[in-house]
Structure formats: C-alpha cells, structure tokens
Design a protein around this motif. Structure first.
Motif, short mmCIF file in Angstrom:
data_model
loop_
_atom_site.label_atom_id
_atom_site.label_comp_id
_atom_site.label_asym_id
_atom_site.label_seq_id
_atom_site.Cartn_x
_atom_site.Cartn_y
_atom_site.Cartn_z
N UNK A 216 0.88 -1.18 -0.08
CA UNK A 216 0.00 -0.06 -0.12
C UNK A 216 0.75 1.19 -0.13
N UNK A 217 2.05 1.13 0.42
CA UNK A 217 3.04 2.37 0.61
C UNK A 217 4.42 2.13 -0.17
N UNK A 218 4.82 3.08 -0.43
CA UNK A 218 6.17 3.16 -0.81
C UNK A 218 7.23 4.37 -0.11
N UNK A 219 8.49 3.97 -0.11
CA UNK A 219 9.71 5.23 0.13
C UNK A 219 9.98 5.65 -1.09
N UNK A 220 10.27 7.15 -0.91
CA UNK A 220 10.74 7.97 -1.91
C UNK A 220 12.28 7.83 -1.84
N UNK A 221 12.99 7.32 -2.85
CA UNK A 221 14.40 7.49 -2.49
C UNK A 221 15.11 8.06 -3.76
N UNK A 222 15.57 9.48 -3.71
CA UNK A 222 16.18 9.93 -4.62
C UNK A 222 17.33 9.19 -5.35
N UNK A 223 17.62 9.19 -7.00
CA UNK A 223 18.74 8.48 -7.20
C UNK A 223 19.75 9.05 -7.70
N UNK A 224 19.42 10.61 -7.92
CA UNK A 224 20.46 11.28 -8.51
C UNK A 224 20.69 11.14 -10.38
N UNK A 225 19.98 10.20 -10.80
CA UNK A 225 20.08 9.91 -12.21
C UNK A 225 19.78 10.91 -13.18
N UNK A 226 19.01 12.05 -12.84
CA UNK A 226 18.60 12.78 -13.83
C UNK A 226 19.52 13.83 -14.08
N UNK A 227 19.38 14.37 -15.33
CA UNK A 227 20.36 15.49 -15.99
C UNK A 227 20.15 16.72 -15.05
N UNK A 228 18.90 17.09 -14.78
CA UNK A 228 18.54 18.39 -13.96
C UNK A 228 17.69 18.13 -12.64
N UNK A 229 18.28 17.47 -11.68
CA UNK A 229 17.55 16.86 -10.60
C UNK A 229 16.83 18.26 -9.71
N UNK A 230 15.89 17.88 -9.59
CA UNK A 230 14.91 18.73 -8.83
C UNK A 230 15.28 18.89 -7.35
N UNK A 231 15.28 19.93 -6.55
CA UNK A 231 16.00 19.98 -5.19
C UNK A 231 15.01 19.29 -4.27
N UNK A 232 13.55 19.68 -4.56
CA UNK A 232 12.51 18.82 -3.80
C UNK A 232 12.43 17.48 -3.78
N UNK A 233 13.02 16.88 -4.81
CA UNK A 233 13.22 15.34 -5.02
C UNK A 233 14.38 14.72 -4.13
N UNK A 234 15.36 15.66 -3.85
CA UNK A 234 16.54 15.13 -3.18
C UNK A 234 16.63 15.70 -1.76
N UNK A 235 15.66 16.68 -1.51
CA UNK A 235 16.05 16.85 0.03
C UNK A 235 14.92 16.16 0.84
N UNK A 236 15.80 15.89 2.06
CA UNK A 236 14.97 14.78 3.00
C UNK A 236 13.65 15.15 3.33
N UNK A 237 12.75 14.33 3.54
CA UNK A 237 11.43 14.49 4.14
C UNK A 237 11.31 15.47 5.25
N UNK A 238 12.40 15.20 6.36
CA UNK A 238 12.41 16.02 7.51
C UNK A 238 12.66 17.31 7.10
N UNK A 239 13.27 17.81 6.15
CA UNK A 239 13.43 19.20 5.67
C UNK A 239 12.70 19.69 4.73
N UNK A 240 11.40 19.16 4.58
CA UNK A 240 10.45 19.71 3.54
C UNK A 240 10.38 19.04 2.29
N UNK A 241 11.44 17.99 1.98
CA UNK A 241 11.29 17.34 0.62
C UNK A 241 10.71 15.97 0.63
N UNK A 242 11.04 15.33 -0.58
CA UNK A 242 10.47 14.09 -0.78
C UNK A 242 11.30 12.85 -0.19
N UNK A 243 12.34 12.98 -0.34
CA UNK A 243 13.54 12.02 -0.15
C UNK A 243 13.35 11.05 1.34
#
Length: 255
Positions: A216-243
């Motif tokens: 039912x649930x998943x963990x968001x783990x940023x891979x760093x594989x994109x050419x232009x990574x979005x800060x929100x994707x890589x910022x830890x959830x405790x700091x207001x991001x998704x990682x």
C-alpha cells in the motif's frame, strides 16, 4: 541516509532497467536519423538543381516552390512511416518494461516478507487485472503519440529554417548546416522521450504490480540519475522534501 522506521518492513528498491532504456533510445534514434538523412538528401538534390539560379541575398521562386512541394511529400511519407511503426515499437517497449517491473516488484515483495519471516509467499497479480490492463493501454497510447510527434515537430522546425535561408539566397553549404542542426534537435527530442518514458512507464507499471501484491505504501528514494535533478526530490522529508518519505500508492505526492 535517514534512520529507517523499525515498524516498517522495507523491500529492495525498484528502479528502471538501463538496458531497456538504451534499447528504446537506439530504436527512436534510428528512426529519427533515417528521417533526417532522407530529408537532407532530397532537399539538397532539389537545391543542387536550382543552385545556379540563386542570387545571394534574394529568394528564387522556382527553388522555393519546388522545396515546398518536396517538403510536403516528405512529411506525408515520413508521418505515414512513423504511424505504421509506432504501435509495434511502443508495444514492445511497454511489454519489456512490464516484464521487468513485474519481476522487480516480485523480488522486492519477497524480500519484505522474508524480513517478516513469512514463508511460502507467492506474489499475486500474475494475470492481467483490469487496472493493469488500463495502465498498459495508457502507456502504449502515450508512447505512440510521443513517437509520432517526432516528425511533426521536426517538419515544423525544418520548414521555417529552410525557407528563411532560401529567402536570403543562402548557399547549399548553409542549407546543409541548417538541415544538420534540425536533425540533431530531433535526435535530442527522441533521446528525451526515451529517457522520460522509460522512467514513467516503469513507475506506473511497478506501482500496479506492487498494489496487486498487497503493498500500500512506498518510500521515495532519490537516485540522482537525472540530468537536472529537482531540489524537492533530493531534499530529505524531514527538511520539507520528498527523499525518504513514506507515501501511499493511492495518494502519491504531486510531481
């Protein structure tokens, strides 16, 4: 990495297959290069027939009208070819992605249940459910549209560029540079489609296989594989991001 919640069982991370993406990229690039090469040959052939009439800085009416006729014919032929080839290519891409997503989900779920010391588990969802069938159709439909959009955009780009150069009485060498540039633009578009659709299709299909297995649930783990990574994707959830955030498959974060 953040400390994991001891009350949550974690499975093996599932990621898109680089080999499938490379195969799809190569297939789209082959189609795109063939298109650009054919257009360059035909247009330079037309230009060669009228080049001795071209006055630098002035448009030649014969060259312009003949180029327009050839471009229209080339666009019609190319779009027909892409429409014919797109469904089979899209179906092969989605089928390969689905097989990999199914196996990835199965291994991940088994790992979770091994952690929980549950033996003899067999992943559900081996048959095609209505939800999965809908996702498969949607992914094929999207990819057919993306593939057929390549010549549509290419001919829009090339027509404007070629006619501007003809109007200015440019030489065959200058026209060839324009054709080479627009061909590279089309190839970059094909590469972008392959990269983005490989990620999107895998995410959509693996989500369905996970849900079919009861996850039912998943963990968001940023891979760093994109050419232009979005800060929100890589910022830890405790700091207001998704990682490293835990999200519901039925209510994922808005991307």
């Amino acid at each position: 990495m953040n400390a994991r919640n001891k009350n949550i069982v974690y499975g093996k991370a599932v990621r898109p297959n680089a080999g499938i993406r490379a195969w799809y990229r190569a297939a789209l690039l082959a189609l795109t290069r063939d298109m650009a090469d054919k257009v360059k040959r035909r247009l330079l052939n037309v230009y060669g027939k009228y080049e001795d009439q071209v006055i630098p800085g002035a448009m030649d009416a014969n060259l312009s009208s003949r180029t327009e006729a050839v471009l229209r014919q080339l666009q019609k032929e190319t779009e027909r070819e892409f429409v014919q080839k797109a469904p089979q290519l899209a179906e092969r891409f989605v089928a390969r992605t689905d097989a990999y997503a199914r196996n990835s989900a199965k291994e991940s779920v088994k790992g979770m249940l091994n952690q929980a010391a549950w033996a003899g588990f067999e992943v559900k969802g081996q048959t095609v459910s209505r939800a999965l069938a809908a996702v498969l159709k949607a992914e094929i439909y999207d990819n057919v549209n993306y593939i057929t959009s390549i010549p549509n955009q290419y001919f829009k780009d090339i027509a404007g560029a070629v006619f501007r150069n003809i109007a200015q009485g440019k030489s065959a060498d200058e026209i060839e540079k324009v054709l080479a540039y627009t061909g590279r633009v089309a190839q970059r578009r094909a590469e972008l489609i392959a990269r983005d659709q490989s990620q999107k299709a895998f995410e959509s299909l693996s989500r369905q296989h996970m849900k079919a297995a009861g996850i039912t649930h998943f963990e968001w783990v940023a891979t760093g594989g994109g050419m232009h990574p979005r800060p929100l994707h890589h910022k830890d959830v405790k700091n207001g991001g998704l990682n490293h955030g835990i999200f519901s498959f039925d209510d994922p974060p808005v991307i």
